[in-house]
Design an enzyme around this catalytic site. Structure first.
Site, short mmCIF file in Angstrom:
data_model
loop_
_atom_site.label_atom_id
_atom_site.label_comp_id
_atom_site.label_asym_id
_atom_site.label_seq_id
_atom_site.Cartn_x
_atom_site.Cartn_y
_atom_site.Cartn_z
N PHE A 88 0.85 -1.19 0.00
CA PHE A 88 0.00 0.00 0.00
C PHE A 88 0.88 1.24 0.00
O PHE A 88 1.69 1.43 0.89
CB PHE A 88 -0.89 -0.01 1.25
N GLY A 89 0.74 2.08 -1.05
CA GLY A 89 1.48 3.33 -1.13
C GLY A 89 0.59 4.49 -0.76
O GLY A 89 0.23 4.69 0.40
N GLY A 90 0.15 5.24 -1.78
CA GLY A 90 -0.74 6.37 -1.53
C GLY A 90 -2.20 5.99 -1.49
O GLY A 90 -3.05 6.81 -1.12
N SER B 262 -2.96 12.35 -9.40
CA SER B 262 -2.89 11.91 -8.00
C SER B 262 -1.61 12.38 -7.31
O SER B 262 -1.28 11.89 -6.22
CB SER B 262 -2.95 10.39 -7.94
N THR C 15 2.82 7.70 -4.42
CA THR C 15 4.18 7.44 -3.96
C THR C 15 5.05 6.97 -5.13
O THR C 15 4.55 6.50 -6.15
CB THR C 15 4.21 6.36 -2.88
N ARG D 113 3.20 1.53 -13.50
CA ARG D 113 3.58 2.12 -14.79
C ARG D 113 2.83 3.43 -15.03
O ARG D 113 2.24 3.66 -16.09
CB ARG D 113 3.35 1.14 -15.95
N ALA E 109 2.16 -7.77 -7.07
CA ALA E 109 1.79 -9.18 -7.20
C ALA E 109 3.01 -10.09 -7.23
O ALA E 109 2.88 -11.30 -7.01
CB ALA E 109 0.97 -9.39 -8.47
N GLY F 143 6.09 -8.91 -5.62
CA GLY F 143 6.87 -8.56 -4.45
C GLY F 143 6.71 -7.08 -4.16
O GLY F 143 5.86 -6.41 -4.75
N TYR G 211 -8.26 9.59 -22.97
CA TYR G 211 -8.70 9.57 -21.58
C TYR G 211 -10.17 10.00 -21.56
O TYR G 211 -10.48 11.15 -21.87
CB TYR G 211 -7.84 10.51 -20.75
#
Length: 541
Positions: A127-129, A196, A201, A209, A261, A263, A459
């Site tokens: 878990f980062g941001g 974001s 992070t 990516r 997934a 590491g 987008y």
């Protein structure tokens, strides 16, 4: 962030611009109402089921105070920030929350945590941001009785900044603003500015990516990664930070985009640049989306693209102007100018340059000439400055729209220039038809924001009246229709949001069944028990 949405707890909540409520009512049939999130105390949580022996091992690795099981921490790690995530959280459903949140402060501690979880059969979600919009940090147990969120926020150091080689090595928990502040003090910048940015992070960007808003000039994060270290249950994998290598297939490419997934990314060495001394952003108008796309292709293939090149289609331009409308004399004069020049109902482009003044001046002169040759109309720097001020505002606005019963979601793809028009039409039609069929006709908006010599990104943002009581079914219908259209019309299922959970059903269509099996073989070698971020990236066996 707030457990129920975007932004920091206690910060002022955003408001819709003047006139926006009337616009939404007339365009989407959304009535004025307010449906706030439930209080934190009413959020549904399952009791944690982490065995005592595992808790002791985790506490030994990171310190007892860094193994957390309180309500707020568990809810904060129960989801990312996708539309389904927010619908569930705001309704008070965090029943799948992790049993504990574990905060290591070193690579060694990460390895000890993974060893404990691997031996005890406990799933781990790095878990980062927490900003994933494709279910990338959803705590899916996939048959495991217990699950922890491995929060990397304490690993937030800049380990090295090499001004000679123009590289910098970060720990994974460094946020976007902190990375830029640390580099700026050394006269450097990474130049990675996704929407974001405030919360994302370094580790999360590399693992997904990510592509920042200035990727046309600075490059996507995967282009910036020189090397990295990844701790897996089976051990440590390192891709050394070399400028280039012919030593077989790239381990770096395998690990960048691996989404936790395989590491946990514990270090990343990235290319950086000297901090720009000048930034120039300006607005341009094109009579049609097709005309603007053609000029963008000319720019990119002539190696003349600016650092930021963003082109909104007619609908996105119309909505942007309507949401920002104040009815001022200046606004009326601007509309009259566009009408006089034959650009009424046209498309807005944002063009941005960063660098040294002389370099910016030379590049800007060439780009402006090509834009004019392609039928572009200069709107000056005011639209560019407005875009820069609001470049991170989208997720905040989404919270306000959700409060008012608006279904608002995004998706992105990319394809070659030859297929861009076909893909644009197919995805837009799929979204309109799928949502009209449910009695909630949408507004479908689109922009191009990342350019390549062979193609570009698309987008999409789409808004509709929320189907009360069937919000997730409504979302699934639109998501499925759009994703089927993407893979059926030469697009990638994701240009920069990653696979996560939401895109798993379409991975095989992009990489083929043998490609999936190749990725699965890597996972089985690095993570034999399958504890790492279950249910993400790879389809089930």
């Amino acid at each position: 962030m707030r457990w129920w949405g975007w932004g920091e707890e206690g910060a002022p909540e955003p408001h819709l611009p003047p006139g926006a409520a009337a616009f939404l009512r007339s365009e989407l049939g959304v009535e004025e109402r307010h449906q706030p999130h439930v209080p934190l105390e009413q959020v549904r949580l399952a009791d944690p089921v982490l065995p005592e022996a595992v808790l002791r091992r985790l506490a030994g690795a990171v310190g007892e105070e860094n193994v957390r099981q309180d309500r707020l921490d568990r809810v904060l790690h129960a989801a990312g920030r996708s539309y389904p995530d927010l619908v569930r959280l705001r309704a008070g459903d965090a029943s799948g929350a992790p049993d504990a949140v574990v905060l290591p402060a070193s690579e060694h501690a990460v390895a000890e945590v993974l060893a404990a979880c691997d031996s005890e059969g406990v799933a781990v979600v790095p878990f980062g941001g927490g900003t994933s919009v494709v279910g990338g940090v959803e705590p899916l147990r996939d048959g495991f009785a217990s699950l922890i969120a491995l929060d990397l926020r304490r690993m937030d150091r800049l380990l090295d900044a090499d001004r000679v080689s123009l590289s910098a090595t970060f720990e994974p928990g460094v946020t976007g603003p902190r990375a830029e502040a640390l580099l700026a003090s050394r006269g450097l910048t990474l130049g990675h500015f996704p929407q974001s940015f405030e919360y994302v992070t370094i580790g999360g960007s590399v693992a997904t990516r990510s592509a920042g808003q200035a990727s046309t000039g600075y490059g996507r994060i995967d282009e910036l990664v020189l090397g990295l270290r990844c701790v897996a249950p089976a051990g440590v994998v390192e891709a050394k930070p070399l400028p280039a290598s012919a030593a077989g297939p790239s381990l770096r490419e395998l690990l960048v985009g691996s989404e936790g997934a395989l590491g946990v990314i514990t270090q990343a060495t990235l290319s950086v640049r000297p901090l720009p001394t000048e930034r120039r952003y300006e607005g341009w108008s094109f009579r049609s989306f097709e005309a603007g796309v053609d000029v963008f292709r000319t720019l990119e293939q002539a190696h003349a693209s600016p650092d930021v090149a963003r082109l909104s289609d007619e609908e996105e331009t119309r909505l942007s102007f309507a949401m920002a409308s104040s009815g001022s004399a200046a606004e009326r004069a601007g509309k009259a100018y566009l009408r006089l020049r034959g650009h009424e109902g046209g498309c807005l482009a944002i063009i941005g340059f960063e660098g040294e003044p002389k370099e910016v001046g030379a590049r800007r002169s060439r780009v402006r000439r090509l834009l004019r040759d392609g039928g572009g109309l200069s709107l000056g720097e005011r639209p560019g400055s407005a875009w820069v001020r609001g470049r991170y505002a989208g997720p905040y606005l989404r919270d306000v729209l959700l409060d008012r019963g608006v279904f608002v979601e995004t998706l992105e793809t990319a394809t070659t220039w030859s297929h861009l028009s076909e893909l644009y039409s197919a995805v837009g039609s799929a979204l309109r038809e799928s949502l009209r069929a449910r009695g909630t006709p949408p507004l479908v908006l689109c922009h191009v924001s990342h350019l390549y010599p062979s193609g570009a990104s698309l987008y999409f943002t789409f808004l509709a009246r929320q189907e009360q009581g069937a919000e997730l079914e409504q979302w699934q219908a639109a998501k499925t229709a759009a994703s089927d259209a993407i893979v059926g019309h030469h697009g990638t299922i994701t240009h920069h949001h990653s696979i996560g959970r939401d895109h798993v059903p379409w991975l095989s269509a992009e990489v083929g069944q043998l490609g999936v099996e190749l990725l699965r073989a890597a996972k089985e070698r690095l993570d034999p028990r399958g504890i790492m971020n279950p249910g993400k990236l790879l389809p089930p066996d």
